[in-house]
Design an enzyme around this catalytic site. Structure first.
Site: not given
Ligand code: PGA
Ligand code: ZN
Length: 406
Positions: A42, A149, A157-158, A198, A235, A278, A305, A330, A358-360, A381
């Site tokens: 994303s 994800h 997403q999270e 993740e 998130d 987030e 983010d 990031k 981190h990243r996904s 995270k």
């Molecule tokens: P991404 O997801 O690494 O796919 O961007 C992580 C996030 O959105 O925090």
């Molecule tokens: Zn995010």
């Protein structure tokens, strides 16, 4: 710093099975370190561009390597200035933000080695040289995955567990216990225990309310009280929910305006001990963010983010707009370590919470864990407390804590 003796670049696989870049830099005296780059799914519109890993390798081999070998750079900034001189485009599309980050992080790690410093100490020393910034972040665990994800999973997403214990080992223990209990609960409810990118469970067709209820319940069954021993975070990755002028939440069967989505968040945060939201709204809707932040009355960290993309200029924009109380950091959203540190400094200056992330799509590289300690981030995270590339970061915190003392 010592002269660069060798630069090696190769493509390696990441956690999604996609190719990514790894770079090894060796300084004279045999001080050598490698770094690899993660990738997002994303991806925000304001992130720098990447080039395919194979292209990065070619660019380094044919254009960069010879310019680096035999050179000595005064410090990280000097090295990163050199990288930036190779690509003057705003979005780093010429050589790729991924090419820059692998080189920048590999140089950083090899310098730490040459000074015989743990990476987190070295990062602390180059962040604000005059003061000690070191502190342990709170690890936050993404135990239910949705959005991009997963395939056809939850709207958001999270779904994050935010432990409230004192030490890292206690916080990791809490994350581990709740994650394992959640697996048993899903099994008992005949829900799939497949995981998303993740490492969190990835049920289909479940509402956000139901998922949050599962988290509170799994905490209780594990002997922890929600709102005391741990808190919840989301998130929402809301830019991915946008359809025209609306936000589409398919599992709720609803299409919301920004105002209706804000109301929905007020309902969620009234019912559950949510302290972290987030990307609750679209990545450029600063005004809507401002209203939401005001409505939440400081009870919830509102974290940017995609809104910020680790970009210091966008931190300024968000501060002016009073849009956020915290920022995701990031390094691969911006390119170099120096630019990353500059953004963190700007967050500090404006009293914003810093969340290292981190990243996904990720690798077993632990740079982000050391960075979170070196800059004194509030949170780290790094996904679920499961899967090699995720636990590498949490395990690194477990190693660091006894070294620096809680
Ligand atoms: P991404 O997801 O690494 O796919 O961007 C992580 C996030 O959105 O925090
Ligand atoms: Zn995010």
């Amino acid at each position: 710093m010592k002269k660069i003796e060798k630069v090696e670049a190769l493509k390696i696989l990441d956690s999604r099975g996609d190719w990514t870049l790894e770079v090894r830099i060796s300084l004279e005296g045999g001080f050598s370190a490698s770094a690899s780059v993660p990738s997002g799914k994303s991806v925000g519109s304001f992130e720098v561009q990447t080039v395919p890993a194979e292209t990065s390798v070619d660019i380094i081999e044919s254009n960069i390597k010879d310019k680096l070998i035999g050179e000595s750079f005064a410090n990280q900034e000097d090295f990163d200035r050199f990288l930036l001189s190779l690509d003057s485009s705003v979005d780093k599309s010429k050589i790729g933000g991924n090419t820059m980050l692998a080189l920048s992080a590999a140089f950083c790690k090899s310098c730490a080695k040459s000074l015989n410093l743990p990476l987190y100490n070295y990062l602390d020393s180059i962040f604000y040289p005059a003061i000690k910034n070191l502190s342990m972040p709170v690890p936050i665990f993404n135990v239910i995955n949705g959005g991009l994800h997963t395939s056809d999973g939850l709207d958001f997403q999270e779904f994050l567990i935010i432990p409230a214990k004192k030490r890292i080992d206690e916080n990791v223990e809490l994350g581990h216990n709740i994650y394992q209990t959640l697996r048993s609960m899903f099994n008992a409810h005949n829900l799939p225990t497949d995981v998303g990118d993740e490492g969190g469970f990835a049920p289909k067709g479940m509402t956000t309310f139901a998922a949050l209820n599962f988290l509170v319940g799994a905490g209780k069954l594990s002997g922890y009280k929600a709102g005391v021993d741990f808190f919840l975070g989301l998130d929402c990755a809301a830019s991915q929910l946008v359809m025209g002028d609306f936000y589409k939440l398919k599992n709720e069967g609803e299409t919301y305006t920004a105002a209706q989505l804000r109301d929905y968040y007020l309902k969620l945060t009234a019912k559950f001990p949510i302290v972290y939201l987030e990307d609750p709204l679209f990545e450029n809707s600063f005004d809507d963010w401002k209203i939401l932040k005001r409505e939440l009355k400081g009870k919830v960290d509102v974290i940017g983010d995609d809104l910020i993309a680790t970009n210091s200029v966008r931190v300024d924009m968000a501060v002016t707009a009073e849009a956020v109380s915290g920022v995701i950091i990031k390094p691969n959203q911006v390119g170099t370590i120096s630019e990353t540190l500059e953004t963190v400094k700007n967050c500090r200056k404006n009293h914003l919470s810093v969340v290292a992330s981190h990243r996904s799509g990720d690798t077993t590289d632990i740079f982000i864990a050391d960075l979170s300690v070196g800059i004194g981030a509030k949170y780290l995270k790094a996904g679920a407390p499961a899967r090699g590339e995720r636990v590498a970061k949490y395990n690194r915190l477990l190693e660091i804590e006894p070294e620096i003392g809680a």
